[in-house]
Design a protein around this motif. Sequence first.
Motif, PDB file in Angstrom:
ATOM      1  N   PRO A  82       8.022   5.077   1.674  1.00 36.34           N
ATOM      2  CA  PRO A  82       7.403   5.889   2.726  1.00 36.34           C
ATOM      3  C   PRO A  82       6.027   6.387   2.281  1.00 36.34           C
ATOM      4  O   PRO A  82       5.866   6.880   1.168  1.00 36.34           O
ATOM      5  N   VAL A  83       5.035   6.244   3.140  1.00 34.29           N
ATOM      6  CA  VAL A  83       3.668   6.623   2.788  1.00 34.29           C
ATOM      7  C   VAL A  83       3.052   7.475   3.888  1.00 34.29           C
ATOM      8  O   VAL A  83       3.440   7.408   5.049  1.00 34.29           O
ATOM      9  N   LYS A  84       2.093   8.279   3.484  1.00 34.43           N
ATOM     10  CA  LYS A  84       1.311   9.091   4.409  1.00 34.43           C
ATOM     11  C   LYS A  84      -0.153   8.672   4.307  1.00 34.43           C
ATOM     12  O   LYS A  84      -0.633   8.303   3.254  1.00 34.43           O
ATOM     13  N   HIS A  85      -0.849   8.759   5.422  1.00 33.35           N
ATOM     14  CA  HIS A  85      -2.250   8.341   5.459  1.00 33.35           C
ATOM     15  C   HIS A  85      -3.127   9.560   5.778  1.00 33.35           C
ATOM     16  O   HIS A  85      -3.818   9.599   6.779  1.00 33.35           O
ATOM     17  N   ARG A  86      -3.078  10.541   4.899  1.00 29.89           N
ATOM     18  CA  ARG A  86      -3.781  11.798   5.189  1.00 29.89           C
ATOM     19  C   ARG A  86      -5.045  11.998   4.362  1.00 29.89           C
ATOM     20  O   ARG A  86      -5.865  12.832   4.676  1.00 29.89           O
ATOM     21  N   SER A  87      -5.200  11.254   3.283  1.00 29.21           N
ATOM     22  CA  SER A  87      -6.366  11.429   2.428  1.00 29.21           C
ATOM     23  C   SER A  87      -6.622  10.148   1.650  1.00 29.21           C
ATOM     24  O   SER A  87      -5.762   9.282   1.526  1.00 29.21           O
ATOM     25  N   PHE A  88      -7.840  10.044   1.102  1.00 28.54           N
ATOM     26  CA  PHE A  88      -8.184   8.878   0.288  1.00 28.54           C
ATOM     27  C   PHE A  88      -7.308   8.818  -0.951  1.00 28.54           C
ATOM     28  O   PHE A  88      -6.900   7.730  -1.381  1.00 28.54           O
ATOM     29  N   ARG A  89      -6.967   9.973  -1.503  1.00 30.35           N
ATOM     30  CA  ARG A  89      -6.127  10.009  -2.701  1.00 30.35           C
ATOM     31  C   ARG A  89      -4.743   9.435  -2.413  1.00 30.35           C
ATOM     32  O   ARG A  89      -4.200   8.665  -3.212  1.00 30.35           O
ATOM     33  N   SER A  90      -4.164   9.800  -1.261  1.00 30.97           N
ATOM     34  CA  SER A  90      -2.838   9.281  -0.929  1.00 30.97           C
ATOM     35  C   SER A  90      -2.885   7.781  -0.679  1.00 30.97           C
ATOM     36  O   SER A  90      -1.967   7.047  -1.050  1.00 30.97           O
ATOM     37  N   LEU A  91      -3.956   7.296  -0.054  1.00 29.81           N
ATOM     38  CA  LEU A  91      -4.096   5.868   0.179  1.00 29.81           C
ATOM     39  C   LEU A  91      -4.200   5.109  -1.134  1.00 29.81           C
ATOM     40  O   LEU A  91      -3.597   4.043  -1.310  1.00 29.81           O
ATOM     41  N   LEU A  92      -4.963   5.647  -2.077  1.00 28.01           N
ATOM     42  CA  LEU A  92      -5.113   5.006  -3.380  1.00 28.01           C
ATOM     43  C   LEU A  92      -3.785   4.985  -4.129  1.00 28.01           C
ATOM     44  O   LEU A  92      -3.400   3.966  -4.717  1.00 28.01           O
ATOM     45  N   PHE A  93      -3.056   6.104  -4.075  1.00 22.88           N
ATOM     46  CA  PHE A  93      -1.759   6.191  -4.741  1.00 22.88           C
ATOM     47  C   PHE A  93      -0.774   5.191  -4.151  1.00 22.88           C
ATOM     48  O   PHE A  93      -0.048   4.496  -4.868  1.00 22.88           O
ATOM     49  N   ASN A  94      -0.755   5.105  -2.815  1.00 28.71           N
ATOM     50  CA  ASN A  94       0.140   4.152  -2.155  1.00 28.71           C
ATOM     51  C   ASN A  94      -0.208   2.719  -2.527  1.00 28.71           C
ATOM     52  O   ASN A  94       0.675   1.881  -2.737  1.00 28.71           O
ATOM     53  N   ALA A  95      -1.496   2.428  -2.605  1.00 28.08           N
ATOM     54  CA  ALA A  95      -1.946   1.077  -2.957  1.00 28.08           C
ATOM     55  C   ALA A  95      -1.473   0.700  -4.356  1.00 28.08           C
ATOM     56  O   ALA A  95      -1.024  -0.426  -4.597  1.00 28.08           O
ATOM     57  N   LEU A  96      -1.559   1.640  -5.288  1.00 30.72           N
ATOM     58  CA  LEU A  96      -1.122   1.375  -6.659  1.00 30.72           C
ATOM     59  C   LEU A  96       0.383   1.134  -6.721  1.00 30.72           C
ATOM     60  O   LEU A  96       0.859   0.294  -7.494  1.00 30.72           O
ATOM     61  N   ARG A  97       1.143   1.850  -5.904  1.00 34.37           N
ATOM     62  CA  ARG A  97       2.595   1.657  -5.872  1.00 34.37           C
ATOM     63  C   ARG A  97       2.936   0.268  -5.338  1.00 34.37           C
ATOM     64  O   ARG A  97       3.848  -0.391  -5.838  1.00 34.37           O
ATOM     65  N   ILE A  98       2.215  -0.188  -4.330  1.00 29.82           N
ATOM     66  CA  ILE A  98       2.447  -1.520  -3.787  1.00 29.82           C
ATOM     67  C   ILE A  98       2.126  -2.578  -4.835  1.00 29.82           C
ATOM     68  O   ILE A  98       2.886  -3.537  -5.032  1.00 29.82           O
ATOM     69  N   MET A  99       1.013  -2.403  -5.530  1.00 25.48           N
ATOM     70  CA  MET A  99       0.608  -3.365  -6.554  1.00 25.48           C
ATOM     71  C   MET A  99       1.647  -3.423  -7.677  1.00 25.48           C
ATOM     72  O   MET A  99       1.973  -4.502  -8.183  1.00 25.48           O
ATOM     73  N   GLN A 100       2.165  -2.263  -8.063  1.00 21.94           N
ATOM     74  CA  GLN A 100       3.180  -2.214  -9.112  1.00 21.94           C
ATOM     75  C   GLN A 100       4.438  -2.976  -8.688  1.00 21.94           C
ATOM     76  O   GLN A 100       5.047  -3.698  -9.479  1.00 21.94           O
ATOM     77  N   PHE A 101       4.837  -2.807  -7.440  1.00 18.86           N
ATOM     78  CA  PHE A 101       6.017  -3.503  -6.952  1.00 18.86           C
ATOM     79  C   PHE A 101       5.804  -5.014  -6.982  1.00 18.86           C
ATOM     80  O   PHE A 101       6.678  -5.776  -7.407  1.00 18.86           O
ATOM     81  N   LEU A 102       4.645  -5.467  -6.536  1.00 17.45           N
ATOM     82  CA  LEU A 102       4.378  -6.895  -6.487  1.00 17.45           C
ATOM     83  C   LEU A 102       4.379  -7.528  -7.871  1.00 17.45           C
ATOM     84  O   LEU A 102       4.808  -8.659  -8.052  1.00 17.45           O
ATOM     85  N   ILE A 103       3.906  -6.774  -8.866  1.00 23.92           N
ATOM     86  CA  ILE A 103       3.852  -7.302 -10.229  1.00 23.92           C
ATOM     87  C   ILE A 103       5.246  -7.356 -10.849  1.00 23.92           C
ATOM     88  O   ILE A 103       5.630  -8.345 -11.472  1.00 23.92           O
ATOM     89  N   LYS A 104       6.026  -6.310 -10.665  1.00 26.95           N
ATOM     90  CA  LYS A 104       7.321  -6.205 -11.344  1.00 26.95           C
ATOM     91  C   LYS A 104       8.471  -6.834 -10.567  1.00 26.95           C
ATOM     92  O   LYS A 104       9.418  -7.341 -11.172  1.00 26.95           O
ATOM     93  N   ARG A 105       8.431  -6.765  -9.233  1.00 28.96           N
ATOM     94  CA  ARG A 105       9.576  -7.232  -8.454  1.00 28.96           C
ATOM     95  C   ARG A 105       9.101  -8.090  -7.289  1.00 28.96           C
ATOM     96  O   ARG A 105       9.200  -7.679  -6.138  1.00 28.96           O
ATOM     97  N   PRO A 106       8.574  -9.268  -7.576  1.00 30.79           N
ATOM     98  CA  PRO A 106       8.078 -10.120  -6.487  1.00 30.79           C
ATOM     99  C   PRO A 106       9.197 -10.503  -5.538  1.00 30.79           C
ATOM    100  O   PRO A 106      10.246 -10.968  -5.949  1.00 30.79           O
TER     101      PRO A 106
END
Length: 394
Positions: A82-106
């Motif tokens: 679950p993600v929120k789109h309220r600030s640039f910081r939250s968007l960056l954090f969400n992006a990093l979580r997605i990238m981590q998932f793709l690397i570890k659990r394709p």
Amino acid sequence: MPDHNIKNKKRFILFSNREKALLIFGGSNVSIVSGKYFVKGTFSEYLLRLSQNYETVLWVASITDGFSTSSSMQIENVVVLPVKHRSFRSLLFNALRIMQFLIKRPSVIVFHFPAYLPIFPFIRLCSPKFLAYLGVNFRVAAERVLINPNILWKYVFLKGFEYPIRKADVVLVRGNSLKKIAKDFNSNVVSSMPLGWFPDNHVVHDKGKLRNTDRFCVLYVGKVSLEKGVDVLFDAMKALANLWPDKCFCLEVFGNGSFIEALQELSEDLPKNLQLRLHGWVDAKPIMSQAFTQSDLLVCPSVYPEGAPRVIEEAMMFGVPVVASRVQGIKDEFDETEIFFVEPGSVISLSSAIGDVLFNPEETYVKVQRSQKRFEKWNSYKSAAEQHHSYLIG
């Protein structure tokens, strides 16, 4: 030289399982209550069926506080992010979580909002097959839905849809109008089955045999608001009841919205032969199946552009005739041989069309029969998830 080999080896390990790293662009909103996820039942079913083909499915879901649904999401193979789109910081954090998932659990990732445009090249790199699912007209959304829109944000919003569609291997679209839009960016465009629709549940009811010629049930399913023309439908039903005082009519309304309270007040002054039933939002398939089965007619009286309303196809599935406004989206997807069209906002036109359907069963039956033909192209699939999976592995 050794350092160079190590880097190449790490890169090979990172993408060695890329055949499992698949991506579907498209999704839905989620609400969180007491630690549980709630989502539309049709989308929950879609994720359930999709997850049966993969070890893990990641669903990147936008959190909403005002989403009304009754379906709790509990699917073992689906990881909800679950993600929120309220600030640039939250968007960056969400992006990093997605990238981590793709690397570890394709596996398979399903997401919706175009805020991940800056990292999309990385997401695409990790995904050997990318499907874009387009279920809404993002151009209309850019004009009507955006909060405090400005030129820059509108540009980013549009590109957030256009760029993934352009880069997709296959674009799955809901409706002919969206197909035209998608083809501006990609030549490989395919019509998608409605989410949650299953041909094996396709049952055509003979309304001629089941019809009660003295009592008629008119069905409305959707948001109860002025833009959906609910006020026009209410006035049309009153006019119809006054015109046919020896007949009984019932208007069944399934949905919530800003006009619901006003509708409750208006219902206090009804003709004696007209009944209004407000059921609220119902997301249970057995209840909705019964509602369609017992209805003589479905009405979609929208006065603003629509997408490709799934409720119309659901009505067709059950052999229920449809009266709908001739607005963008509906008129692009359906034609005169399948449904009855009326001018948007016209009480007289809507009341007359409803009467024609109820009291002219021969013409109604012909349109119901013709409407069934649109489902033949999907007979080889059991669900939208199965259709999408076939393109992911094809």
